[in-house]
Design a protein around this motif. Structure first.
Motif, short mmCIF file in Angstrom:
data_model
loop_
_atom_site.label_atom_id
_atom_site.label_comp_id
_atom_site.label_asym_id
_atom_site.label_seq_id
_atom_site.Cartn_x
_atom_site.Cartn_y
_atom_site.Cartn_z
N ALA A 52 0.81 -1.22 0.00
CA ALA A 52 0.00 0.00 0.00
C ALA A 52 0.83 1.27 0.00
O ALA A 52 0.35 2.33 -0.40
CB ALA A 52 -0.93 0.01 1.21
N VAL A 53 2.09 1.16 0.42
CA VAL A 53 2.92 2.36 0.57
C VAL A 53 4.24 2.30 -0.18
O VAL A 53 4.94 3.30 -0.29
CB VAL A 53 3.20 2.65 2.06
CG1 VAL A 53 1.90 2.92 2.81
CG2 VAL A 53 3.96 1.49 2.71
N SER A 85 -9.76 -0.33 1.15
CA SER A 85 -8.88 0.70 1.71
C SER A 85 -9.16 2.07 1.09
O SER A 85 -9.53 2.19 -0.08
CB SER A 85 -7.41 0.33 1.46
OG SER A 85 -6.55 1.39 1.85
N GLU A 86 -8.97 3.11 1.88
CA GLU A 86 -9.11 4.47 1.37
C GLU A 86 -7.89 4.87 0.54
O GLU A 86 -7.94 5.84 -0.22
CB GLU A 86 -9.28 5.45 2.53
CG GLU A 86 -10.60 5.27 3.30
CD GLU A 86 -10.77 6.31 4.39
OE1 GLU A 86 -9.85 7.14 4.57
OE2 GLU A 86 -11.81 6.28 5.07
N ARG A 87 -6.80 4.14 0.69
CA ARG A 87 -5.58 4.44 -0.05
C ARG A 87 -5.65 3.78 -1.43
O ARG A 87 -5.78 2.57 -1.55
CB ARG A 87 -4.36 3.92 0.71
CG ARG A 87 -3.02 4.32 0.10
CD ARG A 87 -1.88 3.70 0.88
NE ARG A 87 -1.75 4.31 2.19
CZ ARG A 87 -0.99 5.36 2.46
NH1 ARG A 87 -0.33 5.96 1.49
NH2 ARG A 87 -0.93 5.83 3.69
#
Length: 225
Positions: A52-53, A85-87
């Motif tokens: 995610a990052v 997820s909001e990401r």
């Protein structure tokens, strides 16, 4: 105080977690490779969270590979959770990984909302995952949803959608025909170009788009062009 002995497995896990968060992309790449080489369910949550990052494309690909090395019965439910997820990168990478895992049970989690996500990378990942996992008989319904995205975005996004429709093959033909008559010229143009590529995969996207522009400008259809 007598020091508490830390199990070797816990030590290795902690070391691996730190390596996946190292500032050096080469260290993170090697760490992901190591996790995939020796799969351990304790790393699944960390791998998904890192996806995610993670800013480096090569590392993200290695993280995905590492996840595919773990049992799909464990990874797929967790990847599906990440779709909420909001990401945007979390959603995109989860979709990408699901397409690589290849478990068709995940198809139902690829919702219309994901297929039409406002983020182009998420939508593109959803298109690729959906056509890879679509069950037999559901291609026409998927094509109808994908057809609502014709005319969207820049060339790279449009090419991704065209490729997805081409993977669906003849099951996408009805949706293509409808889109080729849309009132929006950008939708018609993209649909016509996709139909041309479906008939002639060697035509090339740029050539197909330019031909579609001419067809739309002349007010003819792809068969007349």
């Amino acid at each position: 105080m007598v020091p508490v002995a830390i199990p070797q497995q816990d030590t290795n896990t902690t070391r691996g977690l730190r390596a996946l968060e190292n500032s050096s992309s080469s260290v993170r790449l090697r760490a992901a490779l190591a996790v995939g080489t020796s799969p351990d369910d304790e790393f699944i949550d960390v791998l998904i969270a890192r996806c995610a990052v993670e800013p480096d494309f090569s590392v993200r690909e290695m993280l995905t590979w590492a996840l595919t090395r773990h049992p799909s019965s464990t990874t797929v439910p967790k990847l599906i959770d990440a779709l909420g997820s909001e990401r945007a990168q979390a959603r995109s990478q989860a979709l990408h990984t699901l397409s690589k895992v290849g478990d068709r049970r995940a198809y139902s989690a690829i919702t219309r909302a994901l297929l039409t996500d406002a983020d182009d990378e998420v939508a593109r990942s959803a298109w690729r995952a959906a056509v890879a996992l679509v069950p037999e008989g559901e291609g026409p319904q998927l094509a109808e949803v994908l057809a609502t995205q014709f005319g969207r975005g820049a060339r790279e996004t449009q090419l991704s959608l065209s490729r997805a429709m081409i993977v669906l093959g003849e099951t996408a033909e009805a949706a293509l025909r409808t889109a080729m008559m849309d009132v929006d010229p950008h939708v018609r143009q993209h649909a016509i170009a996709t139909e041309r590529l479906l008939r002639d995969p060697d035509a090339g996207f740029e050539f197909a788009i330019e031909e579609a522009k001419r067809i739309v400008a002349l007010g003819t259809n792809s068969q007349d062009g």
